[in-house]
Motif scaffolding. Structure first.
Motif, short mmCIF file in Angstrom:
data_model
loop_
_atom_site.label_atom_id
_atom_site.label_comp_id
_atom_site.label_asym_id
_atom_site.label_seq_id
_atom_site.Cartn_x
_atom_site.Cartn_y
_atom_site.Cartn_z
N TYR A 18 0.93 -1.16 0.15
CA TYR A 18 -0.13 0.11 -0.05
C TYR A 18 0.86 1.21 0.21
CZ TYR A 18 0.66 1.24 5.09
OH TYR A 18 1.30 1.45 6.16
N GLN A 19 2.24 1.25 0.72
CA GLN A 19 3.06 2.48 0.61
C GLN A 19 3.50 2.84 -0.77
OE1 GLN A 19 6.09 1.48 3.24
NE2 GLN A 19 4.65 1.86 5.03
N PHE A 20 3.59 1.63 -1.60
CA PHE A 20 3.99 1.60 -3.04
C PHE A 20 2.88 2.53 -3.86
CE2 PHE A 20 3.85 0.16 -7.37
CZ PHE A 20 5.10 0.56 -7.83
N LEU A 21 1.55 1.97 -3.41
CA LEU A 21 0.46 2.75 -4.12
C LEU A 21 0.26 4.26 -3.93
CD1 LEU A 21 -2.14 -0.24 -4.13
CD2 LEU A 21 -0.88 0.72 -6.09
N LEU A 22 0.60 4.49 -2.53
CA LEU A 22 0.30 5.88 -2.11
C LEU A 22 1.36 6.69 -2.77
CD1 LEU A 22 -0.32 5.34 1.68
CD2 LEU A 22 -1.82 5.79 0.11
N ALA A 23 2.60 6.12 -2.95
CA ALA A 23 3.61 6.96 -3.87
C ALA A 23 3.31 6.99 -5.06
CB ALA A 23 4.99 6.40 -3.47
N TYR A 24 2.85 6.12 -5.73
CA TYR A 24 2.63 6.15 -7.30
C TYR A 24 1.44 6.95 -7.53
CZ TYR A 24 0.71 4.30 -11.56
OH TYR A 24 0.51 4.34 -12.83
N TYR A 25 0.40 7.03 -6.59
CA TYR A 25 -0.69 8.03 -6.61
C TYR A 25 -0.30 9.46 -6.91
CZ TYR A 25 -3.66 4.03 -6.22
OH TYR A 25 -4.46 2.70 -6.34
N GLN A 26 0.70 9.82 -5.76
CA GLN A 26 1.25 11.16 -5.93
C GLN A 26 2.10 11.53 -6.75
OE1 GLN A 26 3.30 11.81 -1.90
NE2 GLN A 26 3.27 14.17 -2.21
N LYS A 82 2.00 9.81 -9.91
CA LYS A 82 1.57 9.89 -11.32
C LYS A 82 0.56 10.94 -11.29
CE LYS A 82 0.74 7.63 -15.38
NZ LYS A 82 1.55 7.82 -16.44
N TYR A 83 -0.41 10.94 -10.33
CA TYR A 83 -1.55 11.76 -10.56
C TYR A 83 -1.67 13.05 -9.60
CZ TYR A 83 -3.22 7.51 -12.74
OH TYR A 83 -3.13 6.32 -13.44
#
Length: 479
Positions: free
Chosen positions: A64-72, A74-75
């Protein structure tokens, strides 16, 4: 010379134009033969159809930490914790099984019913989540996770319970308009998958008998044993009639129990040779099942034969009409091919659903990809029956021939005796019985029979070949 070539080219173009016009005329005004049955689309026949294989969902976990960093990155979106409107109890031990997000990022998705929703990876889960399993089965039509509904003897039934599934909606639309809601359970509407709990492709088809390798005759000799088999199998006499014939004709006083023991032992020895012989089969096979009695209880004999050369390639005896013995009979038949013909194989059977289900498992487990052509009914009302009726009649005639030999037994005393009795008859049918198809000669002529002057001697040769096959199989197991 050039004028002739130009004339031929123009004439070819004219012929091609005429052919295209004829094809259009045929397609528009002459209906083609219908290969599917008119009633095959009826909802009443849906229960006899085998659904295609499900999709296998392999769980892949993410952080989930990777997803949070990816959302910030990328978007430019920062996903924050859930802002709860009420102070309802929410255990801190609950985490997302997919991404591992803590309870701050989780919702109670449906109140007190136990489903949670992860704000990070959009996963809905509960206590029986798919990420707690090694794999999950999904419906091939809607992707919904299949639910295990029933446990049978050899398989487990999984069902797609999604009422919005396209498969369910299509079958629902075929139901009669005046059907009552309570009568819907009489029809097969949902997608079903049978997961087999036993591997029929790892079972030994040629199990070696432990106590039937060598013969020791204390009172009689091999010729008398050959006489017993000739009267009992070739002439279709019962064990008591065989004992009586030997006493009245040859002056040999032998009990009917000894005749049965000779038949059982000979069948156990000859069976490996019969099952592993190179029949060089054709690509047209026919399958059917018939019933016998074992201690007064109905059992079934599954037979798969070469429709062109008439040899029996696979057979099984079972106490049920399930798909398991059908798979074993198919394995025995298909192992006769040095190279499996694949889609070139024409496998003809009746409308019983065990055959397409067995073919599905053969393709899944052994890459035996072939189609089952089912001939339904007794009349040629469609193109399928018209073309393949003769193949079905071949195996039906074989069943009548077997029943004529089986009738004198009045049933078998045990399942093992039934299997060896059928295998003894298969050996006689394939190697000893004269056939009009082969100009009143056996279907498979053996060079070892050249020095055998009579039928008892031929039975002794078969026993010798069976012993030789058993020794070769034992050596291969040791090596």
């Amino acid at each position: 010379m050039n004028s002739i070539i130009i004339y031929l080219l123009s004439y070819n173009q004219y012929l091609l134009k005429q052919i295209s016009l004829l094809i259009l005329f045929i397609a528009k005004y002459i209906p083609l033969k219908q290969w599917a049955f008119d009633d095959s689309h009826s909802p009443e026949y849906q229960k006899f159809k085998v659904d295609k294989l499900p999709k296998i969902f392999i769980t892949e976990k993410i952080d989930y930490q990777f997803l949070l960093a990816y959302y910030q990155h990328k978007y430019g979106i920062i996903v924050g914790p859930v802002k709860r409107r009420s102070q309802a109890f929410f255990s801190e031990t609950i985490v997302c099984p997919r991404c591992g997000a803590p309870h701050q990022y989780l919702y109670k998705n449906n109140g007190s019913k136990g489903q949670f929703y992860c704000k990070v990876c959009d996963e809905r889960f509960n206590e029986t989540n798919i990420y707690n399993r090694p794999l999950a089965l999904r419906c091939p039509y809607c992707g919904h996770i299949l639910v295990a509904k029933k446990d049978r003897k050899h398989f487990r039934i999984h069902k797609c319970t999604n009422t919005k599934c396209s498969y369910y909606q299509r079958n629902l639309s075929k139901l009669p308009k005046d059907l009552k809601a309570a009568d819907k359970n009489k029809y097969k509407l949902h997608y079903l998958y049978r997961e087999f709990t036993i591997d029929f492709f790892k079972m030994d088809l040629h199990e070696l008998p432990k106590s039937a390798i060598n013969f020791s005759f204390k009172k009689f000799n091999p010729h008398i044993m050959g006489l017993c088999l000739t009267y009992h199998v070739n002439l279709k006499l019962s064990t008591r009639q065989t004992s009586h014939a030997l006493k009245e004709i040859h002056g040999i006083d032998i009990s009917h129990t000894m005749v049965a023991n000779y038949a059982m032992t000979a069948a156990a020895v000859i069976k490996p040779f019969t099952d592993t012989f190179d029949y060089k089969p054709s690509t047209i096979l026919s399958a059917d099942e018939t019933y016998i009695k074992v201690k007064g209880i109905k059992h079934y004999v599954w037979i798969i034969m070469d429709a062109c050369k008439k040899s029996i390639l696979g057979y099984q005896v079972s106490d049920n009409r399930a798909v398991g013995p059908c798979i074993l009979a198919m394995r025995m038949a298909f192992e006769k091919f040095k190279t499996f013909p694949g889609k070139a194989l024409k496998f003809i059977a009746d409308g019983y659903s065990a055959y397409p289900l067995a073919s599905q498992q053969c393709n899944l487990q052994s890459n035996w990809d072939f189609d089952v052509t089912q001939v339904i009914g007794l009349t040629n009302d469609d193109a399928v029956s018209t073309e393949f009726r003769w193949v079905k009649q071949v195996v039906e005639r074989l069943n009548r021939t077997f029943k004529y030999s089986y009738r004198v037994t009045c049933g078998y005393g045990c399942e093992n005796g039934a299997l060896y009795g059928v295998s003894l008859w298969v050996a006689y049918y394939n190697f000893l019985r004269p056939h009009p198809y082969n100009y009143w000669k056996p279907l498979n002529e053996l060079d070892a029979f050249k020095d055998a002057g009579n039928m008892p001697a031929k039975w002794q040769v078969l026993i010798y070949l069976g012993q030789k096959t058993i020794l070769e199989m034992q050596k291969s197991q040791v090596d």
